[in-house]
Design an enzyme around this catalytic site. Structure first.
Site, short mmCIF file in Angstrom:
data_model
loop_
_atom_site.label_atom_id
_atom_site.label_comp_id
_atom_site.label_asym_id
_atom_site.label_seq_id
_atom_site.Cartn_x
_atom_site.Cartn_y
_atom_site.Cartn_z
N TYR A 139 47.86 40.75 37.51
CA TYR A 139 48.84 40.18 38.42
C TYR A 139 49.89 41.22 38.81
CZ TYR A 139 52.66 37.40 40.29
OH TYR A 139 53.66 36.92 41.10
N SER A 140 50.43 41.90 37.80
CA SER A 140 51.41 42.95 38.07
C SER A 140 50.79 44.04 38.94
CB SER A 140 51.91 43.56 36.76
OG SER A 140 52.51 42.57 35.94
#
Lengths: 214, 214
Positions: A129-130
């Protein structure tokens, strides 16, 4: 100012469209994926368009035509897997940038996430996600668009406090989604935010002042 | 020519290291993640290094130090999810490029996948896989590295045929992994492949000739 909001049906997106629709200085166009999502934005007095960041760049460019700015606040959400994170948060963002270039819209604001520009701050449980957020941001920086990258902290549904803190690096802290919307709206009007990327949390400065001191 | 092979324990990687070790013109260094993977490469007479593309760029740069070229053929494999595809095939590739730059290694070859440079050819069932490969390639093109991007077709475990077809766009067709390794080896020696990206399948031209006609 004509503003295309990509991801209008999200929690930040909805508040942003509503705020823009309530201000005579802006004409928002809410981009959503489903017919049944249109009515709420028509009720706000906003323009609307049906399109999907998982669809064709040409369709996104058609939606972007004639806009003065694009806000990308779409996200696949916490309920979907890494495949959707890749295709919406990253690939969908890149396609939206390509659409902006194709449609001749220079101004592009993206809602990212706090700390993703520092690998050591990436989410341990969901580094993908990051990574998706980070690479979308990097893509935007490398583009020719007049970008602003907002990296808010932990999002809450609290009412906006209208006071924020912005800096290249901030400690992880909360910020109401409403204040993210407020900060996007203020950034649209402040050309000093062009070419800037910043973490964003609740703080003690009025929003416009905080942006001026960036 | 000192060549770091990232993803040496993969099916293409192993054959590549073996071929390079058998040729006095090359000194391969096999990069693997696990202790128990080292021995087989030592038995081939190859140098070895323990490092992980999911680890720190500094560690990758240390592995790359003193190399003349880097081959990235790591992949998370078909058994893992989109999260690993993102972190290995894409983020791991980007980190390897950053390590190359940090270590001052200009030459960088990457094993991609046929057609990923054309969105309309992305895998319907796993678009995130095509996206990961595509964006790694794009990142490499945008870097200052002397790149070659090999996009092989459907990989088989057949013995190498030593005859290939290469072009910007090819119909999806098979190629033995051994011939991908052969083509990487030949590309390392052919500076005409610098700055080139091509689809690669079994064909009718001897490998070196096919590369010369790119």
């Amino acid at each position: 100012m004509n503003v295309l909001v990509i991801g209008a049906n999200g929690k930040i997106g909805k508040q942003l469209v509503e705020k823009l629709a309530d201000d005579s200085g802006y004409t928002p166009k809410a981009m959503v994926r489903k017919e049944e999502q249109l009515q709420q934005f028509e009720d706000m007095g906003a323009d609307t368009v049906l399109a999907d960041v998982e669809g064709a760049v040409d369709d996104l460019a058609a939606a972007a035509k004639g806009m003065d700015a694009i806000v990308f606040t779409a996200g696949s959400g916490a309920q979907t897997g890494a495949d959707k994170t890749m295709m919406v948060d990253f690939d969908g963002a890149v396609k939206s940038m390509q659409a902006a270039e194709q449609a001749g819209v220079k101004r592009f604001l993206i809602v990212s996430a706090i700390g993703v520009h520092r690998r050591e701050k990436w989410m341990e449980k969901a580094p993908y996600y990051s990574a998706a957020k980070h690479y979308a941001d990097e893509w935007l920086v490398a583009s020719n668009l007049d970008y602003t990258i907002l990296r808010p902290g932990l999002l809450t549904n609290d009412a906006g406090k209208e006071n924020i803190k912005v800096d290249v690096d901030l400690e992880r802290a909360e910020i109401p989604r409403e204040d993210v919307a407020n900060t996007i709206k203020a950034s649209l009007k402040d050309n000093g935010t062009i070419g800037k990327a910043f973490d964003l949390t609740t703080g003690e400065s009025p929003i416009e002042l905080a942006l001026q001191n960036l």
